[in-house]
Design a protein around this motif. Structure first.
Motif, PDB file in Angstrom:
ATOM      1  N   MET A  36       0.829  -1.200   0.000  1.00 54.55           N
ATOM      2  CA  MET A  36       0.000   0.000   0.000  1.00 54.55           C
ATOM      3  C   MET A  36       0.863   1.250   0.000  1.00 54.55           C
ATOM      4  N   LEU A  37       0.214   2.369  -0.250  1.00 60.64           N
ATOM      5  CA  LEU A  37       0.807   3.688  -0.093  1.00 60.64           C
ATOM      6  C   LEU A  37      -0.104   4.472   0.832  1.00 60.64           C
ATOM      7  N   ALA A  38       0.504   5.130   1.797  1.00 63.54           N
ATOM      8  CA  ALA A  38      -0.257   5.982   2.710  1.00 63.54           C
ATOM      9  C   ALA A  38       0.615   7.198   3.030  1.00 63.54           C
ATOM     10  N   TRP A  39       0.183   7.999   3.969  1.00 65.13           N
ATOM     11  CA  TRP A  39       0.876   9.231   4.321  1.00 65.13           C
ATOM     12  C   TRP A  39       1.238   9.232   5.787  1.00 65.13           C
ATOM     13  N   MET A  40       2.346   9.868   6.094  1.00 65.36           N
ATOM     14  CA  MET A  40       2.777  10.033   7.478  1.00 65.36           C
ATOM     15  C   MET A  40       3.046  11.510   7.735  1.00 65.36           C
ATOM     16  N   ASN A  41       2.694  11.948   8.927  1.00 62.18           N
ATOM     17  CA  ASN A  41       3.157  13.249   9.393  1.00 62.18           C
ATOM     18  C   ASN A  41       4.258  12.976  10.418  1.00 62.18           C
ATOM     19  N   ARG A  42       4.792  14.025  11.024  1.00 64.39           N
ATOM     20  CA  ARG A  42       5.882  13.843  11.990  1.00 64.39           C
ATOM     21  C   ARG A  42       5.471  12.956  13.159  1.00 64.39           C
ATOM     22  N   ALA A  43       4.252  13.153  13.649  1.00 63.75           N
ATOM     23  CA  ALA A  43       3.789  12.369  14.802  1.00 63.75           C
ATOM     24  C   ALA A  43       3.652  10.888  14.444  1.00 63.75           C
ATOM     25  N   ALA A  44       3.130  10.597  13.256  1.00 63.16           N
ATOM     26  CA  ALA A  44       2.982   9.201  12.827  1.00 63.16           C
ATOM     27  C   ALA A  44       4.339   8.532  12.660  1.00 63.16           C
ATOM     28  N   LEU A  45       5.268   9.243  12.056  1.00 64.87           N
ATOM     29  CA  LEU A  45       6.611   8.693  11.872  1.00 64.87           C
ATOM     30  C   LEU A  45       7.290   8.480  13.221  1.00 64.87           C
ATOM     31  N   SER A  46       7.153   9.433  14.098  1.00 64.36           N
ATOM     32  CA  SER A  46       7.736   9.323  15.426  1.00 64.36           C
ATOM     33  C   SER A  46       7.174   8.120  16.183  1.00 64.36           C
ATOM     34  N   GLU A  47       5.854   7.975  16.138  1.00 62.87           N
ATOM     35  CA  GLU A  47       5.221   6.845  16.833  1.00 62.87           C
ATOM     36  C   GLU A  47       5.668   5.515  16.234  1.00 62.87           C
ATOM     37  N   THR A  48       5.746   5.459  14.911  1.00 65.53           N
ATOM     38  CA  THR A  48       6.183   4.228  14.238  1.00 65.53           C
ATOM     39  C   THR A  48       7.588   3.841  14.683  1.00 65.53           C
ATOM     40  N   LEU A  49       8.494   4.814  14.706  1.00 66.25           N
ATOM     41  CA  LEU A  49       9.866   4.519  15.110  1.00 66.25           C
ATOM     42  C   LEU A  49       9.956   4.131  16.582  1.00 66.25           C
ATOM     43  N   ALA A  50       9.148   4.752  17.409  1.00 62.26           N
ATOM     44  CA  ALA A  50       9.188   4.482  18.850  1.00 62.26           C
ATOM     45  C   ALA A  50       8.585   3.132  19.211  1.00 62.26           C
ATOM     46  N   THR A  51       7.505   2.743  18.525  1.00 62.95           N
ATOM     47  CA  THR A  51       6.784   1.527  18.914  1.00 62.95           C
ATOM     48  C   THR A  51       7.074   0.325  18.024  1.00 62.95           C
ATOM     49  N   GLY A  52       7.462   0.570  16.770  1.00 63.23           N
ATOM     50  CA  GLY A  52       7.642  -0.516  15.817  1.00 63.23           C
ATOM     51  C   GLY A  52       6.349  -0.932  15.144  1.00 63.23           C
ATOM     52  N   ASP A  53       5.227  -0.394  15.595  1.00 67.90           N
ATOM     53  CA  ASP A  53       3.937  -0.627  14.953  1.00 67.90           C
ATOM     54  C   ASP A  53       3.666   0.555  14.027  1.00 67.90           C
ATOM     55  N   VAL A  54       3.342   0.267  12.763  1.00 64.35           N
ATOM     56  CA  VAL A  54       3.221   1.345  11.788  1.00 64.35           C
ATOM     57  C   VAL A  54       1.970   2.177  12.041  1.00 64.35           C
ATOM     58  N   CYS A  55       2.183   3.477  12.021  1.00 60.27           N
ATOM     59  CA  CYS A  55       1.132   4.467  12.222  1.00 60.27           C
ATOM     60  C   CYS A  55       1.187   5.432  11.044  1.00 60.27           C
ATOM     61  N   TYR A  56       0.038   5.764  10.487  1.00 57.82           N
ATOM     62  CA  TYR A  56      -0.052   6.698   9.361  1.00 57.82           C
ATOM     63  C   TYR A  56      -0.884   7.901   9.781  1.00 57.82           C
ATOM     64  N   TRP A  57      -0.971   8.871   8.883  1.00 58.74           N
ATOM     65  CA  TRP A  57      -1.871  10.002   9.042  1.00 58.74           C
ATOM     66  C   TRP A  57      -3.015   9.803   8.064  1.00 58.74           C
ATOM     67  N   SER A  58      -4.236   9.765   8.574  1.00 58.41           N
ATOM     68  CA  SER A  58      -5.418   9.634   7.724  1.00 58.41           C
ATOM     69  C   SER A  58      -5.816  11.018   7.224  1.00 58.41           C
ATOM     70  N   ARG A  59      -5.678  11.232   5.925  1.00 55.35           N
ATOM     71  CA  ARG A  59      -6.056  12.529   5.358  1.00 55.35           C
ATOM     72  C   ARG A  59      -7.561  12.725   5.395  1.00 55.35           C
ATOM     73  N   SER A  60      -8.330  11.647   5.240  1.00 56.37           N
ATOM     74  CA  SER A  60      -9.791  11.789   5.245  1.00 56.37           C
ATOM     75  C   SER A  60     -10.335  12.040   6.647  1.00 56.37           C
TER      76      SER A  60
END
Length: 133
Positions: A36-60
């Motif tokens: 898939m392709l999705a979007w990340m903001n700074r908070a999503a990227l930060s959370e992903t790196l910190a937890t190892g569970d992928v987090c994205y930013w939902s534009r909708s």
């Protein structure tokens, strides 16, 4: 999670767009399948790196989207790669179940063939089962 915890080296390497987003491609780490392709903001990227569970930013929905939080179809980060321009991330992940909200393994289930779009992957899990709609 605060984006203040985004490592400085990553913050300097990633070029967020004017909306504060960066494209993120999820790829199954062991097979190379693009999921898939999705979007990340700074908070999503930060959370992903910190937890190892992928987090994205939902534009909708205009909020963090923790992949699999509702459906159980989680993505575990194996490796993060940044492209040469810093404007696209490649997330090598371990996908649990299906990645697409349509119930297919990946979001790229249609192919342009012989002048029309063919569905090349069938639904593996009924979306009603995943999301209750």
């Amino acid at each position: 999670m605060s984006d203040a915890s985004l490592p400085a080296e990553i913050a300097a390497a990633v070029q967020f767009d004017r909306d504060g987003l960066v494209a993120a491609i999820a790829q199954q780490h062991d097979t190379g399948e693009v999921l898939m392709l999705a979007w990340m903001n700074r908070a999503a990227l930060s959370e992903t790196l910190a937890t190892g569970d992928v987090c994205y930013w939902s534009r909708s929905r205009q909020k963090l989207w923790r992949k699999g939080e509702t459906s159980g179809q989680r993505q575990r980060l194996v490796e993060l790669r940044v492209d040469c321009d810093g404007d696209t991330l490649l997330l090598l992940v371990d996908q649990t179940g299906v990645a697409c909200h349509t119930g297919r393994r990946n979001c790229f289930f249609r192919a342009w063939r012989n002048g029309h779009l063919d569905t090349i992957a069938e639904v593996l899990v009924d979306p009603k089962t995943l999301y209750g709609f």
